[in-house]
Design an enzyme around this catalytic site. Structure first.
Site, short mmCIF file in Angstrom:
data_model
loop_
_atom_site.label_atom_id
_atom_site.label_comp_id
_atom_site.label_asym_id
_atom_site.label_seq_id
_atom_site.Cartn_x
_atom_site.Cartn_y
_atom_site.Cartn_z
N ASP A 44 18.08 -2.08 19.63
CA ASP A 44 18.26 -0.69 19.18
C ASP A 44 17.97 0.32 20.28
OD1 ASP A 44 15.48 -0.66 19.34
OD2 ASP A 44 15.16 -0.37 17.19
N LEU A 45 17.62 -0.15 21.45
CA LEU A 45 17.34 0.68 22.63
C LEU A 45 16.17 1.64 22.42
CD1 LEU A 45 20.99 1.44 23.82
CD2 LEU A 45 19.45 -0.38 24.60
N SER A 46 15.26 1.30 21.50
CA SER A 46 14.10 2.16 21.25
C SER A 46 13.09 2.10 22.39
CB SER A 46 13.44 1.80 19.92
OG SER A 46 12.95 0.47 19.95
N LEU A 86 13.06 -11.59 20.72
CA LEU A 86 12.16 -10.81 21.55
C LEU A 86 11.96 -9.40 21.01
CD1 LEU A 86 13.30 -13.11 23.43
CD2 LEU A 86 13.02 -11.52 25.31
N ALA A 87 12.76 -8.98 20.04
CA ALA A 87 12.71 -7.60 19.53
C ALA A 87 11.34 -7.30 18.92
CB ALA A 87 13.80 -7.38 18.50
N ALA A 88 10.84 -6.10 19.21
CA ALA A 88 9.57 -5.67 18.65
C ALA A 88 9.41 -4.17 18.84
CB ALA A 88 8.41 -6.39 19.35
N SER A 130 3.50 -11.71 23.02
CA SER A 130 3.25 -10.87 24.19
C SER A 130 1.93 -11.22 24.86
CB SER A 130 3.30 -9.41 23.80
OG SER A 130 2.49 -9.18 22.68
N TYR A 156 -0.05 -4.01 16.49
CA TYR A 156 0.84 -4.77 17.37
C TYR A 156 0.29 -6.17 17.63
CZ TYR A 156 3.66 -5.97 21.47
OH TYR A 156 4.50 -6.59 22.35
N LYS A 160 2.16 -9.60 16.30
CA LYS A 160 2.64 -10.54 17.31
C LYS A 160 1.92 -11.89 17.20
CE LYS A 160 5.55 -9.78 19.73
NZ LYS A 160 6.98 -9.96 19.50
#
Length: 161
Positions: A44-46, A86-88, A130, A156, A160
């Protein structure tokens, strides 16, 4: 890297969520070099940049979220055999400032990826966490994979883990 490992990805369709990040872009380039048939990058390029996605004939970029059912149906329609998730919602402070978003993206997003992967019979699902973030601040150095801490200080770290 053994040739058997390299050969596994040749000819495969692979989905990489969060593939526009630094690690995702590097992974996508490596998979392309290993002759994957198609690498679908969902991001989503966030917290990433489009220029991180390699411009190659076997790479398809899809701008979207792991929470978006339409985009998930679209990328899984391509028939991936392997998923690298990998999205987070990235970073500890971001999760403290936006805990609900962290839970949705990192928790529900991972659940949706697992559900779609199971429904589509994915051969291999790789979940990236991570590194030192999940060990907590009191982890003994050097860090070892078998160490586990329940003293995590941010949403987070919790999602994770």
């Amino acid at each position: 890297m053994s040739d058997e490992y390299k050969d596994y990805y040749a000819g495969k369709t692979i989905l990489v969520t969060g593939g526009a990040g630094a690690i995702g872009g590097t992974l996508t380039r490596a998979l392309s070099d290993l002759k994957a048939k198609l690498i679908i990058v969902l991001d989503d390029l966030s917290s990433a940049e489009l220029w991180n996605v390699p411009s190659r004939p076997n790479v398809l970029f899809v701008k979207g979220s792991v929470l978006d059912e339409v985009e998930l149906k679209r990328v899984f329609f391509e028939g991936p055999q392997v998923v690298f998730h990998l999205a987070a919602l990235f970073a500890n402070q971001n999760s403290i400032d936006h805990p609900e978003t962290d839970l949705m993206v990192n928790g529900m997003g991972t659940l949706k990826m697992l559900q779609y992967s199971a429904m589509k019979g994915i051969e291999r699902f790789v979940y990236a966490s991570s590194g030192c973030s999940i060990y907590g601040s009191s982890a003994p150095l050097p860090l070892k994979e078998d160490y586990m801490s329940l003293y995590l200080s941010s949403p987070y770290q919790i999602t994770k883990m």
